[in-house]
Scaffold this active site. Structure first.
Site, PDB file in Angstrom:
ATOM      1  N   GLU A  89       0.813  -1.207   0.000  1.00 32.10           N
ATOM      2  CA  GLU A  89       0.000   0.000   0.000  1.00 32.10           C
ATOM      3  C   GLU A  89       0.846   1.257   0.000  1.00 32.10           C
ATOM      4  OE1 GLU A  89      -1.851  -1.482   3.752  1.00 32.10           O
ATOM      5  OE2 GLU A  89      -1.847   0.646   4.235  1.00 32.10           O
ATOM      6  N   CYS A 110       3.442   8.343   1.060  1.00 37.98           N
ATOM      7  CA  CYS A 110       4.091   7.413   1.973  1.00 37.98           C
ATOM      8  C   CYS A 110       4.262   6.106   1.214  1.00 37.98           C
ATOM      9  CB  CYS A 110       3.193   7.244   3.199  1.00 37.98           C
ATOM     10  SG  CYS A 110       3.805   6.042   4.366  1.00 37.98           S
ATOM     11  N   CYS A 117       7.321  -7.176   6.784  1.00 43.56           N
ATOM     12  CA  CYS A 117       8.516  -6.656   7.436  1.00 43.56           C
ATOM     13  C   CYS A 117       9.054  -7.711   8.388  1.00 43.56           C
ATOM     14  CB  CYS A 117       8.196  -5.378   8.213  1.00 43.56           C
ATOM     15  SG  CYS A 117       9.669  -4.631   8.964  1.00 43.56           S
ATOM     16  N   CYS A 121       8.048  -5.371  15.022  1.00 44.16           N
ATOM     17  CA  CYS A 121       7.685  -4.493  16.140  1.00 44.16           C
ATOM     18  C   CYS A 121       6.296  -4.909  16.630  1.00 44.16           C
ATOM     19  CB  CYS A 121       7.694  -3.033  15.698  1.00 44.16           C
ATOM     20  SG  CYS A 121       9.309  -2.530  15.089  1.00 44.16           S
ATOM     21  N   CYS A 124       2.928  -3.138  15.323  1.00 43.59           N
ATOM     22  CA  CYS A 124       2.826  -2.750  13.909  1.00 43.59           C
ATOM     23  C   CYS A 124       2.155  -3.810  13.046  1.00 43.59           C
ATOM     24  CB  CYS A 124       4.228  -2.445  13.374  1.00 43.59           C
ATOM     25  SG  CYS A 124       4.254  -2.074  11.613  1.00 43.59           S
ATOM     26  N   GLY A 164       7.274  -2.118   5.599  1.00 42.43           N
ATOM     27  CA  GLY A 164       8.645  -2.595   5.442  1.00 42.43           C
ATOM     28  C   GLY A 164       9.683  -1.690   6.076  1.00 42.43           C
ATOM     29  N   SER A 219      12.434   5.745  14.159  1.00 43.76           N
ATOM     30  CA  SER A 219      11.294   5.255  14.953  1.00 43.76           C
ATOM     31  C   SER A 219      11.813   4.941  16.345  1.00 43.76           C
ATOM     32  CB  SER A 219      10.689   4.023  14.295  1.00 43.76           C
ATOM     33  OG  SER A 219      10.012   4.394  13.125  1.00 43.76           O
ATOM     34  N   HIS A 221      10.227   5.453  19.834  1.00 48.49           N
ATOM     35  CA  HIS A 221       9.165   4.702  20.523  1.00 48.49           C
ATOM     36  C   HIS A 221       9.481   4.209  21.928  1.00 48.49           C
ATOM     37  CE1 HIS A 221       7.639   5.023  16.569  1.00 48.49           C
ATOM     38  NE2 HIS A 221       7.906   3.828  16.118  1.00 48.49           N
ATOM     39  N   CYS A 338       0.186   2.562   7.922  1.00 50.16           N
ATOM     40  CA  CYS A 338       0.541   1.739   6.772  1.00 50.16           C
ATOM     41  C   CYS A 338       0.576   0.276   7.167  1.00 50.16           C
ATOM     42  CB  CYS A 338       1.906   2.138   6.238  1.00 50.16           C
ATOM     43  SG  CYS A 338       1.812   3.484   5.093  1.00 50.16           S
TER      44      CYS A 338
HETATM   45  N1  SAH Z   1      10.129   0.327   9.149  1.00 46.87           N
HETATM   46  C1  SAH Z   1      10.283   1.738   9.203  1.00 46.87           C
HETATM   47  C2  SAH Z   1       9.320   2.486   8.306  1.00 46.87           C
HETATM   48  C3  SAH Z   1       7.890   2.013   8.287  1.00 46.87           C
HETATM   49  S1  SAH Z   1       6.939   2.249   9.737  1.00 46.87           S
HETATM   50  C4  SAH Z   1      10.151   2.246  10.628  1.00 46.87           C
HETATM   51  O1  SAH Z   1       9.749   1.458  11.479  1.00 46.87           O
HETATM   52  O2  SAH Z   1      10.491   3.391  10.860  1.00 46.87           O
HETATM   53  C5  SAH Z   1       6.527   3.963   9.668  1.00 46.87           C
HETATM   54  C6  SAH Z   1       6.078   4.503  11.007  1.00 46.87           C
HETATM   55  O3  SAH Z   1       4.746   4.046  11.335  1.00 46.87           O
HETATM   56  C7  SAH Z   1       6.988   4.055  12.132  1.00 46.87           C
HETATM   57  O4  SAH Z   1       7.378   5.137  12.926  1.00 46.87           O
HETATM   58  C8  SAH Z   1       6.109   3.078  12.834  1.00 46.87           C
HETATM   59  O5  SAH Z   1       6.551   2.909  14.124  1.00 46.87           O
HETATM   60  C9  SAH Z   1       4.738   3.712  12.694  1.00 46.87           C
HETATM   61  N2  SAH Z   1       3.618   2.816  13.036  1.00 46.87           N
HETATM   62  C10 SAH Z   1       3.543   1.500  12.855  1.00 46.87           C
HETATM   63  N3  SAH Z   1       2.373   1.016  13.352  1.00 46.87           N
HETATM   64  C11 SAH Z   1       1.719   2.068  13.875  1.00 46.87           C
HETATM   65  C12 SAH Z   1       0.451   2.213  14.546  1.00 46.87           C
HETATM   66  N4  SAH Z   1      -0.334   1.175  14.757  1.00 46.87           N
HETATM   67  N5  SAH Z   1       0.095   3.454  14.947  1.00 46.87           N
HETATM   68  C13 SAH Z   1       0.890   4.518  14.712  1.00 46.87           C
HETATM   69  N6  SAH Z   1       2.068   4.443  14.080  1.00 46.87           N
HETATM   70  C14 SAH Z   1       2.496   3.228  13.675  1.00 46.87           C
HETATM   71 FE1  SF4 Z   2       8.794  -3.099  10.398  1.00 49.04          FE
HETATM   72 FE2  SF4 Z   2       8.750  -0.452  10.844  1.00 49.04          FE
HETATM   73 FE3  SF4 Z   2       6.590  -1.981  11.369  1.00 49.04          FE
HETATM   74 FE4  SF4 Z   2       8.750  -2.188  12.890  1.00 49.04          FE
HETATM   75  S1  SF4 Z   2       7.439  -0.373  12.659  1.00 49.04           S
HETATM   76  S2  SF4 Z   2       7.549  -3.928  12.068  1.00 49.04           S
HETATM   77  S3  SF4 Z   2      10.380  -1.915  11.398  1.00 49.04           S
HETATM   78  S4  SF4 Z   2       7.476  -1.600   9.370  1.00 49.04           S
END
Ligand code: SAH
Ligand code: SF4
Length: 356
Positions: A89, A110, A117, A121, A124, A164, A219, A221, A338
């Site tokens: 997406e 985006c 991935c 995490c 996610c 990813g 990221s 967190h 995403c």
């Molecule tokens: N893998 C890379 C890029 C993709 S994630 C990374 O982790 O940075 C892009 C962003 O979306 C990251 O900061 C991730 O932590 C955040 N994200 C993932 N799931 C989320 C959720 N459920 N709510 C809010 N942000 C989220």
């Molecule tokens: Fe992968 Fe980024 Fe999601 Fe972590 S937050 S699982 S690195 S896409």
């Protein structure tokens, strides 16, 4: 390699090997990136034999849009099917004041960098079902071209924050960035591109040595190994201190500010103590902080803190002199982050025996 993965040099070499004059590469690139034509047969100033050869060597393998949500002036999501049937997406975000200030003509895409991935995490959607494969450079570039074509909007900002971990697909990422940035290609300024990473320290160092001025978002967190390690397995390999050291070097090399993304998850990382530590770390590398209230993901137990708590967290950062923003959208978009749209569709596909 498919056509959209090729650089200008690649085209020059390939077309020279096919006995074509030197100016052909520029003609082909103009059709693809300036005129946005993808059907080789329509490229009327190319000789017919060359068009046939291109058709044979590069059969159209475009991303196919299979679902779209949202409308003009809101966040719009596009679900694409790749040539091998995998789903990814891309999201089009009108202006993103919470992320990048009030610049109103900013339209951000985006982009996804992988199918699934591997980093898992805990919060996610993209990591839920593991890693399937890397995207090619062409599939990364095509998200931009297709979203512009589908939406009719001109996009001037790119964030690699889709599905990813872009840094785990480093070579294709850099190739795609090169094509998206090049004057003969898409022509988006490097400063208008942001790579987001969960903290792959060696790749942060590699990117720091690249001449391109792309921006970097971390990221974060979790402000301690304890908290971060609980939700991000990657922290075991690259703990907070190593990550901060790599950020320091990056900033020194690039003379550029970076951003810490910090998702606020209730009772996990939303304490005043975490805010104070985060402020200290952001100050150390002169980072801006984006606070993002957690978006619930079906099948995951996490939730966002209430608004009072979100504001309190923000205030601690601001009082410590940190440039920080909090995303304040009111509605919980069920597929806001995403990876979630794909997950929903894959589920519904699994439940219905009909091919989409
Ligand atoms: N893998 C890379 C890029 C993709 S994630 C990374 O982790 O940075 C892009 C962003 O979306 C990251 O900061 C991730 O932590 C955040 N994200 C993932 N799931 C989320 C959720 N459920 N709510 C809010 N942000 C989220
Ligand atoms: Fe992968 Fe980024 Fe999601 Fe972590 S937050 S699982 S690195 S896409």
């Amino acid at each position: 390699m498919e056509a959209l993965s090729l650089t200008k040099t690649d085209w020059e070499e390939r077309l020279a090997a096919w006995g074509q004059p030197a100016y052909r590469a520029a003609q082909v690139l103009e059709w693809i990136y300036q005129r946005r034509v993808r059907d080789w047969r329509e490229m009327s100033n190319l000789p017919a034999v060359l068009r046939e050869r291109l058709e044979t060597e590069f059969p159209a393998a475009r991303l196919v849009k299979i679902r779209e949500t949202g409308a003009r002036d809101t966040t719009r999501k596009f679900l694409f099917r790749l040539a091998d049937g995998q789903l990814i997406e891309s999201v089009l975000i009108p202006a993103s004041p919470a992320l990048y200030g009030e610049a109103s003509d900013r339209r951000t895409i985006c982009i996804s960098s992988q199918v699934g991935c591997a980093y898992g995490c805990k919060f996610c959607a993209s990591g839920l079902e593991g890693w399937k494969r890397n995207l090619t450079a062409g599939e990364i570039v095509d998200q931009f071209l297709q979203v512009e074509a589908e939406s009719g909007e001109k996009i001037n900002n790119i964030v690699f924050m889709g599905m990813g971990e872009p840094m785990a697909n480093y070579d294709n990422l850099l190739r795609a960035i090169g094509i998206l940035n090049a004057p003969w290609g898409v022509g988006v300024g490097a400063r208008h591109m942001t790579v987001s990473t969960s903290g792959l320290v060696p790749r942060i160092r590699d990117l720091g040595e690249q001449p391109l001025q792309v921006r970097l978002a971390i990221s974060f967190h979790g402000a301690t190994d304890d908290v971060r390690g609980r939700i991000m397995p990657v922290n075991k390999k690259y703990p907070v201190e190593e990550l901060l050291a790599a950020c320091e070097d990056y900033v020194r090399l690039k003379k550029q500010r970076l951003t810490f993304e910090f998702i606020l998850i209730r009772d996990i990382n939303d304490s005043p103590e975490q805010a104070r530590l985060l402020a200290r770390q952001a100050r150390r590398v002169n980072a801006k902080v984006n606070l993002i209230p957690y978006n619930t993901v079906e099948g995951l137990e996490w939730d966002r803190p209430d608004e009072v708590q979100q504001e309190a967290f923000l205030k601690i950062l601001q009082q410590a002199g940190i440039e920080a923003t909090l995303r304040r959208e009111k509605v919980h978009d069920i597929a806001a982050a995403c990876g979630q749209l794909r997950l929903q569709v894959e589920k519904s596909v699994a439940e219905t025996p009909v091919l989409i």
